[in-house]
Scaffold this motif. Structure first.
Motif, short mmCIF file in Angstrom:
data_model
loop_
_atom_site.label_atom_id
_atom_site.label_comp_id
_atom_site.label_asym_id
_atom_site.label_seq_id
_atom_site.Cartn_x
_atom_site.Cartn_y
_atom_site.Cartn_z
N SER A 246 0.86 -1.19 0.00
CA SER A 246 0.00 0.00 0.00
C SER A 246 0.89 1.23 0.00
O SER A 246 2.10 1.14 0.25
CB SER A 246 -0.90 0.03 1.25
N GLY A 247 0.29 2.38 -0.25
CA GLY A 247 1.03 3.63 -0.13
C GLY A 247 1.51 3.84 1.30
O GLY A 247 2.64 4.28 1.54
N MET A 248 0.65 3.51 2.26
CA MET A 248 1.04 3.66 3.68
C MET A 248 2.22 2.77 4.01
O MET A 248 3.13 3.17 4.75
CB MET A 248 -0.16 3.33 4.58
N ALA A 249 2.23 1.54 3.50
CA ALA A 249 3.36 0.64 3.77
C ALA A 249 4.65 1.21 3.18
O ALA A 249 5.72 1.10 3.80
CB ALA A 249 3.08 -0.75 3.19
N MET B 192 -1.56 17.46 4.93
CA MET B 192 -1.06 16.43 4.01
C MET B 192 -2.03 15.25 4.13
O MET B 192 -3.03 15.34 4.83
CB MET B 192 0.35 15.98 4.40
N TYR B 193 -1.71 14.14 3.45
CA TYR B 193 -2.58 12.96 3.53
C TYR B 193 -2.80 12.62 5.00
O TYR B 193 -1.87 12.30 5.73
CB TYR B 193 -1.95 11.79 2.78
N TRP B 194 -4.07 12.71 5.39
CA TRP B 194 -4.47 12.66 6.79
C TRP B 194 -4.02 11.38 7.50
O TRP B 194 -3.47 11.41 8.61
CB TRP B 194 -6.00 12.80 6.80
N VAL C 219 9.26 12.91 -1.44
CA VAL C 219 8.09 13.59 -1.99
C VAL C 219 6.98 12.58 -2.24
O VAL C 219 7.16 11.62 -3.00
CB VAL C 219 8.44 14.30 -3.32
N ASP C 220 5.84 12.79 -1.57
CA ASP C 220 4.64 12.02 -1.90
C ASP C 220 4.06 12.65 -3.16
O ASP C 220 3.48 13.74 -3.13
CB ASP C 220 3.65 12.08 -0.72
N SER C 221 4.25 11.95 -4.28
CA SER C 221 3.88 12.49 -5.59
C SER C 221 2.64 11.77 -6.15
O SER C 221 2.43 11.76 -7.36
CB SER C 221 5.07 12.37 -6.54
N HIS D 173 4.64 6.88 -3.94
CA HIS D 173 3.31 6.87 -4.55
C HIS D 173 2.37 5.96 -3.79
O HIS D 173 2.74 4.84 -3.45
CB HIS D 173 3.36 6.33 -5.99
N SER D 174 1.14 6.42 -3.61
CA SER D 174 0.07 5.47 -3.38
C SER D 174 -0.33 5.04 -4.78
O SER D 174 -1.03 5.77 -5.50
CB SER D 174 -1.11 6.13 -2.66
N ALA D 175 0.12 3.85 -5.18
CA ALA D 175 -0.18 3.35 -6.53
C ALA D 175 -1.65 2.96 -6.65
O ALA D 175 -2.15 2.71 -7.74
CB ALA D 175 0.72 2.16 -6.85
N THR D 176 -2.32 2.93 -5.49
CA THR D 176 -3.77 2.73 -5.41
C THR D 176 -4.51 3.79 -6.24
O THR D 176 -5.61 3.54 -6.71
CB THR D 176 -4.20 2.89 -3.94
N LYS D 177 -3.89 4.96 -6.39
CA LYS D 177 -4.56 6.10 -6.98
C LYS D 177 -4.29 6.15 -8.49
O LYS D 177 -4.65 5.23 -9.19
CB LYS D 177 -4.13 7.37 -6.23
N TYR D 178 -3.63 7.22 -8.97
CA TYR D 178 -3.51 7.37 -10.43
C TYR D 178 -2.72 6.26 -11.10
O TYR D 178 -3.02 5.87 -12.23
CB TYR D 178 -2.86 8.71 -10.79
#
Ligand SMILES: *Cc1c(COP(=O)(O)O)cnc(C)c1O
Length: 381
Positions: A81-84, A105-107, A178-180, A200-205
């Motif tokens: 995950s992005g968090m991991a 930022m991301y909460w 950088v969280d991009s 990256h949270s690859a979950t997203k874009y």
């Protein structure tokens, strides 16, 4: 690989690095679910890269190498995950190290950071990304080891200058991550602006279809810190699943089309509603009046992302009423998918949230922009 260096990123993404299976000619990589890898009679591994599935999986390689190409990175690791991915950076620090991160930022990550730092004896200071010396004042030279930024940052879409942040971080002996997630390598390549690691949270874009949870870290250099990050992944086991990694390489084939369409539609929506009588502010770095517009122009190319927020006249009740009336925008959290989502962040984050109660966050998808505008018009009527 060398002959691919001159190919445009659009080409590399569409062709998943010109993938052709050496044994079958298949143009789609296989999924390799094996958890373990055999040794020959002399006890040598068939491939030095593959021994056990928690360390490495050949199914990761296409997505990891493609992200490296798109980000200009030396190496990329996929995570569950992005968090991991983010946690693996923080877990690679030492007790007593100081972290600086933006107040908005991301909460989920900010909350976890505050708790984790407290229990693991890391020091952390949050800075105001909209204040001119916010980052410089929060830095403690010699103690700050990690500067974390997110740009544009969720959900106000303030823009943080990556090159300026890198200079401040490096002068103080810290590394810049950088969280991009929101910009994606389509719009911004943080390593070119001085970032050490891109998250990256690859979950997203990157995946873009709302059906994968995954994360990625891409490093400018494979230094000793990166070796620790690799160890955290391999021992902590926060790896992507083989099927998720496969879906991710498929999703990324259309990354450029999706991000460009979402960015163009978001700009149209931002401009259309910027003078609407029920809206007191449209937060979008693509608008010339946005405080981050100049910094965005310097570090974002070809668009300003599909993310924007409205501040609705009439406060929380009116914002919720607008969300309630939407029929095309789906009321759901997350972002960066092909379908448009609307969210009242304050309801999700609760009383400690720094996000205004009148804010609605929009993740613009790839639908016909006329349908999206008409939906918001009727919801605001
Ligand atoms: C979603 C998100 C994360 C967390 O990623 P997960 O894949 O949900 O773990 C981190 N940063 C940003 C900007 C995000 O949008």
């Amino acid at each position: 690989m060398d002959k691919k260096k001159h190919l445009a990123p659009e080409t590399l993404a569409a062709q998943a690095l010109h993938y052709i299976d050496a044994s079958t000619g298949a143009i789609v990589p296989p999924i390799q679910p094996s958890t373990t890898f055999a040794r020959d009679a002399n006890y040598a591994l068939f491939s030095a890269d593959h021994s056990y599935g928690r360390d490495e999986n050949p199914s990761f390689l296409t997505a990891e190498r493609l992200i490296s190409e798109l980000e200009g990175a030396e190496e990329t690791l996929l995570f569950s995950s992005g968090m991991a991915a983010a946690m693996s950076v923080v877990q690679s620090l030492k007790a007593g190290d100081h972290i600086v991160a933006p107040r908005i930022m991301y909460w989920g990550l900010r909350n976890w950071l505050l708790k984790f730092c407290d229990s693991w004896d890391l020091k952390i200071d949050l800075f105001d990304a909209t204040a001119s010396n916010g980052l410089a004042n929060a830095i403690k030279p010699g103690q700050t080891r990690l500067v974390w930024i997110e740009t544009p940052c969720n959900p106000t879409w303030d823009v943080i200058d990556i090159a300026a942040s890198a200079a401040i971080a490096h002068d103080a002996g810290a590394r810049l991550v950088v969280d991009s997630t929101v910009a994606t390598p389509v719009l911004t390549r943080p390593i070119e602006h001085g970032a050490d690691i891109v998250m990256h949270s690859a979950t997203k874009y990157l995946n873009g279809h709302g059906d994968v949870i995954a994360g990625a870290l891409a490093t400018a250099t494979k230094d000793a810190f990166w070796e620790k990050v690799c160890e955290v992944r391999s021992h902590g086991g926060a790896i992507a699943g083989a099927f998720e990694a496969w879906l991710l390489q498929r999703g990324m084939r259309t990354l450029f089309l999706r991000v460009r369409q979402a960015s163009a539609s978001a700009l149209t929506i931002a401009q259309h509603f910027s003078r609407h009588p029920k809206i007191n502010a449209v937060l979008y770095p693509g608008l010339t009046g946005h405080p981050g517009h100049d910094a965005a122009k310097r570090q974002m190319k070809g668009g300003y992302s599909g993310m924007l927020s409205f501040r609705v006249n009439g406060g929380e009740a009116e914002a919720l009423a607008v969300a309630r009336k939407c029929q095309v925008f789906v009321r759901a959290t997350s972002l960066g998918g092909v379908e448009s989502l609307i969210e009242h962040r304050y309801s999700i984050e609760g009383a400690t949230s720094p996000v205004p109660k009148d804010l609605l966050r929009l993740s613009v998808g790839i639908e016909a922009v006329e349908d999206l505008i008409a939906d918001l018009e009727q919801a605001l009527a």
